[in-house]
Structure formats: structure tokens, C-alpha cells
Design a protein around this motif. Structure first.
Motif, mmCIF file in Angstrom:
data_model
loop_
_atom_site.group_PDB
_atom_site.id
_atom_site.type_symbol
_atom_site.label_atom_id
_atom_site.label_comp_id
_atom_site.label_asym_id
_atom_site.label_seq_id
_atom_site.Cartn_x
_atom_site.Cartn_y
_atom_site.Cartn_z
ATOM 1 N N GLU A 1 -8.047 -26.175 93.753
ATOM 2 C CA GLU A 1 -6.957 -25.528 93.019
ATOM 3 C C GLU A 1 -5.642 -26.262 93.279
ATOM 4 N N GLY B 1 -5.309 -29.182 91.333
ATOM 5 C CA GLY B 1 -5.205 -28.915 89.892
ATOM 6 C C GLY B 1 -6.483 -29.227 89.145
ATOM 7 N N THR B 2 -7.635 -29.118 89.796
ATOM 8 C CA THR B 2 -8.919 -29.418 89.137
ATOM 9 C C THR B 2 -9.239 -28.352 88.094
ATOM 10 N N ARG B 3 -9.752 -28.820 86.940
ATOM 11 C CA ARG B 3 -10.092 -27.864 85.881
ATOM 12 C C ARG B 3 -11.292 -27.021 86.324
ATOM 13 N N PRO B 4 -11.336 -25.745 85.856
ATOM 14 C CA PRO B 4 -12.424 -24.845 86.278
ATOM 15 C C PRO B 4 -13.816 -25.414 85.981
ATOM 16 N N ALA B 5 -13.987 -26.066 84.833
ATOM 17 C CA ALA B 5 -15.305 -26.609 84.480
ATOM 18 C C ALA B 5 -15.729 -27.656 85.502
ATOM 19 N N ARG B 6 -14.753 -28.490 85.907
ATOM 20 C CA ARG B 6 -15.040 -29.544 86.886
ATOM 21 C C ARG B 6 -15.381 -28.934 88.251
#
Lengths: 422, 339
Positions: free
Chosen positions: B234, B237-242
Motif C-alpha cells: 500500500e 502504491g501497488t494496484r489491488p490487482a497486482r
């Protein structure tokens, strides 16, 4: 001293429990209608009159009798007495009551006509007696016919006549199906015989399907394809699984239902005053207007530990007054010659439709064909029934072409005969 | 003083019979150890377990195999004729294995085909559904315990009850048709006599009935994943899908494997709820392998226990392969963990 008292008490308890066990007679029973309740009442009376014998009535589903009982019997287990329909097929498991019953002549005189149905070929064994004689036949929803303005076909009406009339009713009254026949080889055999089928070959083994059998099956498949016959009942299971269409008739979804006399009590109870219905007998084919006889028998099982008690129970239930009372209360046709010959059966129902239906079935017994009378005592009946139900079920579900189904039926039966010979 | 000594006195009293028995067996056990050594003692202590395993697992297996080498309709082995591998040959006599109707035992190959497609589709859909359910139940939902119980509840039902419930829903005069008629004016449809719908219904119903169990296993796996990994992701800033593909799924892999193998084995054995729901119909479109074995051995006129035993041995082989696959994967992961 204390230890001795405990041991003595335990021994006494063990003896008491063994004694109780010795007098236990277990009956495996299934019901189509109200006969379970009647039987429960009769068992209670038997126990009062015979305090030394404890009868335990196990009410089970018909599928248990059909599928699980044979396995128990093959393993040398099972109840002491059972109510069964596959009476010939399992004949080797029945106890010979001849040396055990009080009066074997009484049994021969009154139950002799169907004794062959339930004993091994060539023996004079007394295995039990028919709790009811049944005959397949039709029922029509008279209210639907009346509302549609379609007259009920007459006494010698053919299957074609009934199909045409029922179809008119279906279209007029917007019911899902015009006709239905139970998913059962026994049931569909009646119209096949009326079309001239003969299952029995010259050697006593099954013959390949003949023209009569193929003619009716072809009509049946066509009628199902065009919506005259209910598809639901026949395609709703695989293999030989039995499915009755009684609920559809009771719910007013059918103009004509082909089943049998054992449904009378069931229909009378469940339909009540919802609509008028009549028994029609069996529609005619080119060869006959026959129904298929049959019924359920109460038989003693040879693996019982208490043969004398079992014989006492069988003697009591085979008594003329008990058979008469059982038939009157269950609305079943009796299999006791004395009861039939004396007549005067007072069926315990205030339902006039049920009384009329029973009278119709008694009349219909007169037109039962010779072949139909032979089949209940023929060893291979169930084998033929199973093959017909399985393959015609597949045909109606669109898995087989009719010609392939005919070939498969013959092949299945031949394979079963071969298996049985191993 | 007395309070301290009471429990120990009670303990000593309770242990008296144990000590008595121990003294009784001490001498023979010592003798046995002297005669057989430590290896013999291991066998001695394993014997009761092996005896139970032998009687209730191994012996029935052997008896089943012997039955598969016999013919006829009798149940007692003594009354049955030895036919060698005839029953297996009969099962494998086929024009083309892809066309069941070309086979002598067409019902067997139909059942094999149905079971194959059922396993593929049911397991795949089951895993996806269970995973989605577990992911949702792992979030901070209101009344989370209630929702977990709701999804697990069907697992507690008897398969017969499951079959009956869905039969009442799907039959011509069932609940589904009633709802469709009331709200859409749709004419009643016979879901249970249409081949395609019935097959789909057996898959759907079995997923409904068992999904809660697998979702629970996956939920346990999800809760074991360290929270700090998600916090780090988090912060980056990692995307939720990743996050799902790079953190959740790899760390859930051991649980997923267990679920896949258990679901595979259960799917191959499917019988009870389908038998109640469709009876194998329409025609043979939902006839699965276990029902074929049951019908052949127990329900048809002139039962054939030999043929049923041969079919069950073949089914057993498939299950053994699946179990070995599970063990192999399990060991591989264990070794990975050690490294």
C-alpha cells in the motif's frame, strides 16, 4: 458377595434380552397408500392376542424394498417377513412355510392361484400370500373431459382413441400433458401386450422384441415427442429408476394417467373433492385390451432366526377375516379365494369414485390376456422390464434412435441372461 | 498441606489401575524387546493400527478386486465363477472410446465422460467461487461472522436434503418457475428434463453445497498471510490487482493446492445429491461413475457385482493417482519451504 450379585444380575438381564430377541419378528413394509396405517393397527392387535411374539413393523420407502432388500437377502440377512413385488425373482430367499403353518391346505385352497408367482420353479413351497392383487389400468380426469366437452372414450376404446381424446382435452384445458404412464417396465408392458407383444421365447427365455412390442413403443415415443405423453416422468431418471406420475394426475395436470389399481386409495385420499375422476380399465390394442396383473406379497424370509414365530404371524395375517378387513380398509383387491368367492367386500370409503374404480378393476380382470397372467411368475420379467425402461428412457431423452434402442434392449437382455448363467 | 496433597493422592489413586496393568505387561514386553530388538517393538506398537487398517481398508479392497475377477449374479464369492479379466475386457470393449454408444458397456463410458466434464467444470468453478467468497469474507464486513456462517451452512446439510431442496426449486411446479411466472410471466420451464440445464444444475448445486468448506480453508490461508506485506504494498502504491497476483495468490498457493485436490477427489466421487436431484437423467446426461457402479452392483434387475467391482477398481486407480499427485505436490512445497 457384591461381585456375585452383579454377575447374577447381568446374567439375568442377558437372558431376558435374549428371550425378547427370540420372540421378535421384524416386518419390512412399504406403502402406496394407507396400508401402512392399517398394518400398524393390525400388528398392534396381533401383539395383544399373541403376547409372546413381538412384531416390529419397519415402514420403508419402496426403493428400499426394490434396491436394498435384495442385497440384504443375498448376504443372508434381511427382515423376517417382507412385503415385496419382485416375488419370483427373489424366490430362492423365501422360507418354505408348508411344514410350519397350522393348515397348509387352507393356504393351498385360498392362495394357490398365485403360489407359483413366489416360489422357486418346480417346488410346492408356501412362501407367503398376496396382500393385494393388482391390475394396471387407466384413470381419467372426468372434470377436465367434461369441461372440454370431450366424451370419455367407451369400454373398448383403443390407445389411439384415448390419445386423440386426451389431446383434445389438453389443448382445450391448457394442461401440460394429455397422458402419462409410470416409468416402469411393468406398466408399459400392458399396452405392449395389447399390441401383441410376447416376451417369452420357445425355450422359456426372453425372445427378441417382436412386432407388437415395437409397434407400441414406436407409438409411445411418437406420442411423447408430440407432447401427448408426459416426457417428465420418463426422462427424469437414468437406468431402471421407478417414477410414478400420480402426483401430476392428483394435481390436475393430466387428462389420462395409466397406472394401476393400487393407486385407488391414494387418489381417493389426495384428490378428495378437487375434481371427478374415473377408472377406465386398459385401453385396447390390436391384440387385446389387457392390463398387467401383479401385486405385492407378504413373504417369509428363510434367514429368520424364529421360523415358528414367523409362521404364527403369517398364519394370523392370512386369516380370512384379517385379509377381508385389510382389503376393505386399504381398498385393495384381495388375493384370498375365499374372500373373493364369498364377495360382499365393504370397502371402507365414502368416496363413490373409489368404489366405482374398484368395481371397474374387478371387471377388467376378465379381459386380462394369457400372456399377462403368465408374466408375474416368469423369471425374466424384471430383466425385460429393466431393459425396456432404460433404453426407452434414453430414446425419449434424445440419446438413442428408436431402432438402436430396440437393438440395445435385445442385447441387454441377452447379456443379462448370459450373466445369470455364469 | 492437606489441600496440596489431595490432588496428588487422587492422582495416585487414579493411576493405580494403570500401574497395575503396566506391571502386568512389563515382563512380556521386555521379553519381546529382547527377542526382536527396537525394530520389532515399532512393529508391535503399530500392529493394532495396521490391524484396523487391514480389516477395514485393505481387506475390502482385496475382496473388491477378487469380485472383479468373478462373474454371475450371485453375491457370495463361493457361488461366483472365476472369469479372470473378463469384466475389465467388457468395460474396455469399445469401437471408439469417444463414442460411448460404440462400447459394449455404453453406460460406463457415458458415466466416465459425464464425470470427466463434471470434474473439470465443477472444480474450476468451485475454486473460483470459493476464492471470491473467501476474499470477501476476509474483508471488514458488517456482521462478518454471520456471513461466514451463512456460506458455511450448506456444508452442514445432508446431501439428500440438498438434493431435495433443489429438486423442489427446479421442478416444473417448483419455486424457480413460480418466481419467473410471478415476476416475468414466463411459462414454466422443465429445468430437470433439459439435458444441458440438468448438467449445469448438478454442477451448481454441488458447488452450493460444498463451496463453504473450501472457502473456509482459503479464508484460513488468507488470514495467515502477514499483514505487513499488504501495508508495504500500500505504501508503494501497488494496484489491488497486482497485490492479488503478486502477494495473495502466491502465498495462498499451499491452501489452493489442498482445495484443488480435495475438490477433485470429491468431484470424482459425486453421487448422493445428484442421485436425489436428477436420478442420473434426463436419459443418462447426469449419470456419473459412482451411480453407474451402484446401479450395476445393487439396483438393476439381475445385479452384476463383478462388473461393478471392476468399475470401482478403475475409479479407485484414478483416485489413487489424484492422491499421489497431492502427496507429491505437498512434498515439493515442504522441500521448498526447507530451502
Amino acid at each position: 458377595m457384591k461381585l456375585k450379585s452383579i454377575l447374577a444380575g447381568a446374567a439375568l438381564a442377558l437372558m431376558a434380552s435374549t428371550a425378547a430377541f427370540a420372540g421378535d419378528v421384524r416386518i419390512m413394509w412399504y406403502s402406496d397408500g394407507v396400508e401402512g396405517e392399517v398394518m400398524k393397527d393390525l400388528v398392534g392387535r396381533f401383539i395383544k392376542e399373541n403376547p409372546g411374539i413381538n412384531v416390529i413393523l419397519d415402514n420403508v420407502a419402496y426403493s428400499v424394498i426394490k434396491e436394498q432388500l435384495p442385497v440384504q437377502l443375498e448376504a443372508g440377512n434381511g427382515p423376517d417377513i417382507a412385503r415385496v413385488t419382485a416375488i419370483k425373482d427373489l424366490a430362492r430367499h423365501w422360507l418354505d412355510l408348508r411344514p410350519l403353518v397350522k393348515d397348509a391346505k387352507y393356504w393351498d385352497d385360498n392362495f394357490g392361484a398365485q403360489a407359483d408367482w413366489m416360489r422357486p420353479d418346480g417346488s410346492n413351497q408356501i412362501s407367503g400370500f398376496m396382500t393385494q392383487i393388482t391390475l394396471t389400468g387407466g384413470f381419467a380426469n372426468k372434470t377436465l373431459f367434461d369441461q372440454a366437452g370431450v366424451p370419455l372414450p367407451g369400454p373398448n376404446a383403443t390407445w389411439d382413441d384415448w390419445a386423440a381424446a386426451a389431446k383434445k382435452v389438453k389443448e382445450s384445458q391448457q394442461v401440460p400433458f394429455a397422458m402419462a404412464i409410470d416409468r416402469s417396465g411393468h406398466r408399459i408392458t400392458a399396452p405392449m401386450l395389447s399390441y401383441g407383444a410376447n416376451y417369452v421365447g420357445q425355450d422359456g427365455k426372453p425372445a427378441p422384441l417382436d412386432k407388437g412390442a415395437k409397434d407400441f413403443l414406436t407409438k409411445f415415443v411418437d406420442w411423447t415427442a408430440d407432447g401427448t405423453f408426459s416426457k417428465d416422468v420418463w426422462v427424469s431418471a437414468a437406468g431402471t429408476t421407478y417414477r410414478p406420475a400420480a402426483d401430476d394426475f392428483i394435481n390436475g395436470q393430466l387428462a389420462f394417467y395409466y397406472s394401476g389399481s393400487w393407486q385407488v386409495a391414494n387418489l381417493a385420499t389426495k384428490i378428495g373433492n378437487s375434481f371427478d375422476w374415473v377408472a377406465t380399465g386398459s385401453p385396447c390394442g390390436p391384440a387385446a385390451c389387457t392390463g398387467m396383473p401383479g401385486g405385492a406379497a407378504l413373504v417369509a424370509v428363510k434367514y429368520t432366526k424364529n421360523p415358528k414365530d414367523v409362521a404364527a404371524v403369517m398364519d394370523w395375517f392370512a386369516r380370512e377375516d384379517i385379509v377381508k378387513e385389510f382389503s376393505e380398509r386399504t381398498l385393495f383387491l384381495p388375493g384370498h379365494k375365499g374372500v373373493v368367492d364369498k364377495g360382499g367386500l365393504d370397502f371402507k370409503t365414502d368416496n363413490e369414485q373409489a368404489k366405482a374404480a374398484l368395481t371397474k378393476y374387478v371387471e377388467a380382470t376378465k379381459s386380462t390376456s394369457e400372456t399377462a397372467l403368465k408374466l408375474p411368475g416368469w423369471r425374466w420379467s424384471d430383466t425385460v422390464y429393466a431393459a425396456v425402461v432404460t433404453r426407452i428412457g434414453q430414446t425419449l431423452a434424445g440419446e438413442l434412435k428408436l431402432d438402436d434402442a430396440f437393438q440395445r434392449i435385445d442385447a441387454d437382455i441377452a447379456q443379462k441372461v448370459k450373466d445369470a448363467g455364469q | 498441606m492437606s489441600t496440596a496433597s489431595s490432588p496428588s493422592r487422587l492422582g495416585a489413586l487414579l493411576m493405580t489401575p494403570v500401574h497395575f496393568v503396566m506391571r502386568l505387561i512389563d515382563a512380556p514386553v521386555r521379553g519381546l524387546q529382547k527377542a526382536t530388538g527396537i525394530g520389532g517393538m515399532a512393529a508391535f506398537f503399530l500392529a493394532p493400527n495396521m490391524l484396523i487398517f487391514g480389516i477395514f481398508v485393505l481387506l475390502p479392497l482385496v475382496i473388491n478386486f477378487v469380485y472383479s475377477m468373478t462373474g454371475g449374479t450371485a453375491f457370495f464369492l463361493s457361488e461366483r465363477q472365476f472369469v479372470g479379466a473378463d469384466q475389465y475386457a467388457r468395460l474396455f470393449t469399445c469401437g471408439s472410446y469417444l463414442d460411448p454408444m460404440s462400447c459394449q458397456e455404453d453406460a460406463f463410458w457415458t458415466a466416465v465422460g459425464n464425470t470427466f466434464w463434471f470434474v473439470i467444470l465443477q472444480v474450476a468453478l468451485m475454486i473460483v467461487t470459493a476464492l471470491i467468497t473467501a476474499l470477501i469474507l476476509n474483508r471488514d464486513l458488517a456482521a462478518r461472522s454471520f456471513w461466514r456462517a451463512v456460506f458455511f451452512f450448506p456444508v452442514l446439510l445432508s446431501p439428500v436434503v440438498v438434493g431435495l431442496i433443489w429438486k423442489w426449486i427446479l421442478q416444473r411446479q417448483g419455486l424457480l418457475n413460480f418466481i419467473l411466472y410471478e415476476f416475468g410471466g414466463t411459462e414454466p420451464y422443465t429445468w430437470l428434463t433439459d439435458r444441458n440445464w440438468t448438467f449445469a444444475a448438478t454442477i451448481g448445486v454441488s458447488i452450493w453445497a460444498h463451496m463453504g468448506f473450501y472457502a473456509l480453508i482459503l479464508l484460513a490461508g488468507l488470514q495467515a498471510i502477514p499483514k505487513d506485506l499488504y501495508e508495504a504494498a500500500e505504501m508503494d502504491g501497488t494496484r489491488p490487482a497486482r497485490v492479488f497476483w503478486r502477494i495473495t495468490l502466491p502465498l495462498l498457493a499451499p491452501n489452493l493446492l489442498v482445495v484443488v485436490v480435495l475438490a477433485l477427489i470429491r468431484a470424482v466421487q459425486i453421487f448422493d445429491e445428484v442421485y436425489v436431484l436428477t436420478g442420473g437423467g434426463p436419459g443418462t446426461s447426469t449419470l456419473y461413475l459412482t451411480q453407474y457402479i451402484y446401479e450395476t452392483g445393487f439396483a438393476s434387475a439381475l445385479r452384476n457385482p463383478g462388473l461393478a467391482a471392476a468399475a470401482s477398481i478403475l475409479m479407485g486407480v484414478v483416485l489413487v493417482v489424484l492422491t499421489l499427485f497431492q502427496l507429491g505436490i505437498g512434498r515439493k512445497q515442504e522441500n521448498k519451504g526447507k530451502r
